[in-house]
Motif scaffolding. Structure first.
Motif, PDB file in Angstrom:
ATOM      1  N   ARG A 238      -2.813  -3.610  -9.548  1.00 40.63           N
ATOM      2  CA  ARG A 238      -2.064  -3.154 -10.721  1.00 40.63           C
ATOM      3  C   ARG A 238      -0.579  -3.035 -10.406  1.00 40.63           C
ATOM      4  NH1 ARG A 238      -6.697   1.238 -12.177  1.00 40.63           N
ATOM      5  NH2 ARG A 238      -7.983  -0.118 -13.506  1.00 40.63           N
ATOM      6  N   PHE A 239      -0.265  -2.525  -9.235  1.00 42.00           N
ATOM      7  CA  PHE A 239       1.147  -2.436  -8.862  1.00 42.00           C
ATOM      8  C   PHE A 239       1.775  -3.822  -8.829  1.00 42.00           C
ATOM      9  CE2 PHE A 239       4.407  -2.829  -5.607  1.00 42.00           C
ATOM     10  CZ  PHE A 239       5.340  -1.901  -6.062  1.00 42.00           C
TER      11      PHE A 239
ATOM     12  N   GLU B 279      -8.808  -8.496 -15.985  1.00 43.59           N
ATOM     13  CA  GLU B 279      -8.158  -7.520 -16.866  1.00 43.59           C
ATOM     14  C   GLU B 279      -6.636  -7.659 -16.821  1.00 43.59           C
ATOM     15  OE1 GLU B 279      -7.308  -2.701 -16.935  1.00 43.59           O
ATOM     16  OE2 GLU B 279      -9.020  -3.476 -15.787  1.00 43.59           O
ATOM     17  N   LEU B 280      -6.099  -7.913 -15.640  1.00 42.30           N
ATOM     18  CA  LEU B 280      -4.656  -7.985 -15.449  1.00 42.30           C
ATOM     19  C   LEU B 280      -4.079  -9.374 -15.731  1.00 42.30           C
ATOM     20  CD1 LEU B 280      -4.541  -5.922 -12.135  1.00 42.30           C
ATOM     21  CD2 LEU B 280      -3.666  -5.173 -14.364  1.00 42.30           C
TER      22      LEU B 280
ATOM     23  N   ARG C 177       0.807  -1.220   0.000  1.00 46.35           N
ATOM     24  CA  ARG C 177       0.000   0.000   0.000  1.00 46.35           C
ATOM     25  C   ARG C 177       0.840   1.271   0.000  1.00 46.35           C
ATOM     26  NH1 ARG C 177      -0.589   2.446   4.926  1.00 46.35           N
ATOM     27  NH2 ARG C 177       0.214   1.321   6.734  1.00 46.35           N
ATOM     28  N   HIS C 178       2.091   1.212   0.490  1.00 50.93           N
ATOM     29  CA  HIS C 178       2.926   2.415   0.463  1.00 50.93           C
ATOM     30  C   HIS C 178       3.348   2.762  -0.961  1.00 50.93           C
ATOM     31  CE1 HIS C 178       3.375   1.377   4.790  1.00 50.93           C
ATOM     32  NE2 HIS C 178       3.376   2.688   4.911  1.00 50.93           N
ATOM     33  N   HIS C 179       3.453   1.780  -1.815  1.00 48.85           N
ATOM     34  CA  HIS C 179       3.721   2.039  -3.218  1.00 48.85           C
ATOM     35  C   HIS C 179       2.449   2.404  -3.972  1.00 48.85           C
ATOM     36  CE1 HIS C 179       7.698  -0.016  -2.812  1.00 48.85           C
ATOM     37  NE2 HIS C 179       8.001   0.672  -3.896  1.00 48.85           N
ATOM     38  N   ALA C 180       1.373   1.666  -3.708  1.00 50.92           N
ATOM     39  CA  ALA C 180       0.200   1.729  -4.579  1.00 50.92           C
ATOM     40  C   ALA C 180      -0.944   2.560  -4.028  1.00 50.92           C
ATOM     41  CB  ALA C 180      -0.303   0.311  -4.850  1.00 50.92           C
ATOM     42  N   GLY C 181      -0.923   2.881  -2.743  1.00 53.81           N
ATOM     43  CA  GLY C 181      -2.047   3.566  -2.142  1.00 53.81           C
ATOM     44  C   GLY C 181      -3.064   2.585  -1.572  1.00 53.81           C
TER      45      GLY C 181
END
Length: 310
Positions: free
Chosen positions: A66-67, A98-99, A54-58
């Protein structure tokens, strides 16, 4: 903090700021500024969970997916998926499709407080069958094929063999619902020394016995290597002996229950063994991060890169 780490964080921060100014999300901004954000897929389908990055992606769940996909992860797991609202389940399922990511386990039932699996309670079996029906609906929304089951405590007043027979009957009743839907419950043996004293199911051999007795494709083993390193060790021989009944793995190093390379388990050897045996399932990352923040999240990813059996 070394110079390399400082430079990387500085560049990442600049990328996020630029992304915000351009009206794009934090994941896309980071990917645009940092070559490390887009990586080749891992050889094994390692599955992070919500909050791990979450620190990278929010905080947004789809941004976290997605991250992870940008970093090369091809699977995901979420113990609490059954507790999320339908709209969130559907949104996560659409993002996974989707991913091109697989959904790993979510928890169907983890009973740490009662002996209802082993004491022959018929009303409990009926309630568990209803829980299975609810899990099938959730699995259809998110594309899941496996659900975790922890079969509760043992009964101190009942002979062990009676408990085993009752547990088998309970699991068979659950399979009556799960098997036609193509959903597999994976039974998780838990360690009694550090985390979960009093649980009925603790060893891989015991899980093997239950699954062989139930005799259904809807009942298999979840081999959590963190728990089994504490309970019995002998990880690779037990994998081999119970192979026909193991459908899913989870990992965490010991001691500490953090990412590989932080403890005593030789994950590079274990993962190479899974690759050599042709394992094509999911390996859930059910552990914490040994360090906080962005640097700790990067350390988790780097640890998995170092033990991935390429």
């Amino acid at each position: 903090m070394n110079d390399h780490t400082f430079d990387r964080r500085t560049l990442l921060g600049a990328g996020l700021a630029a992304g915000a100014a351009a009206g794009i999300g934090p994941v896309a901004a980071a990917a645009g500024q940092d070559d490390e954000s887009t990586r080749r897929p891992f050889a094994l389908d390692f599955a992070p969970h919500f909050g791990m990055f979450r620190h990278h992606a929010g905080d947004d769940l789809v941004d976290q997916l997605r991250f992870a996909a940008d970093e090369g992860f091809r699977a995901w797991e979420d113990n609490g998926m059954m507790g999320r609202d339908v709209a969130t389940q559907e949104r996560v399922g659409a993002a996974l499709r989707e991913l091109g990511m697989r959904m790993g386990v979510f928890v169907l039932d983890a009973d740490f407080g009662t002996a209802r699996y082993v004491n022959g309670d018929r009303e409990a079996r009926t309630a568990l069958q209803q829980r299975c029906r609810e899990a099938i609906e959730v699995a259809e929304r998110v594309g899941a094929k496996w659900v975790t089951v922890v079969p509760g405590r043992y009964d101190q007043r009942l002979e062990w063999d009676y408990q085993t027979a009752n547990c088998i009957d309970t699991l068979k009743a659950m399979c009556e619902v799960l098997e036609p839907a193509g959903l597999t419950m994976v039974l998780e043996p838990l360690n009694a020394r550090t985390d979960h004293p009093g649980q009925f199911l603790t060893k891989i051999a015991q899980g093997y016995l239950l699954c062989r007795a139930v005799d259904s494709p809807a009942c298999k083993i979840l081999d959590d290597l963190y728990h089994q390193q504490i309970t019995e060790g002998n990880l690779i021989p037990n994998i081999d002996r119970a192979w026909s009944e193991i459908a899913y793995f989870q990992v965490g190093d010991n001691p500490g229950r953090c990412e590989p390379t932080t403890g005593e388990i030789a994950f590079e050897r274990v993962f190479a063994h899974l690759r050599d045996k042709g394992f094509d399932g999911v390996v859930g990352m059910e552990h914490g991060n040994s360090r906080g923040g962005v640097e700790g999240e990067r350390a988790v990813i780097d640890a998995y890169r170092s033990v991935d059996p390429v």
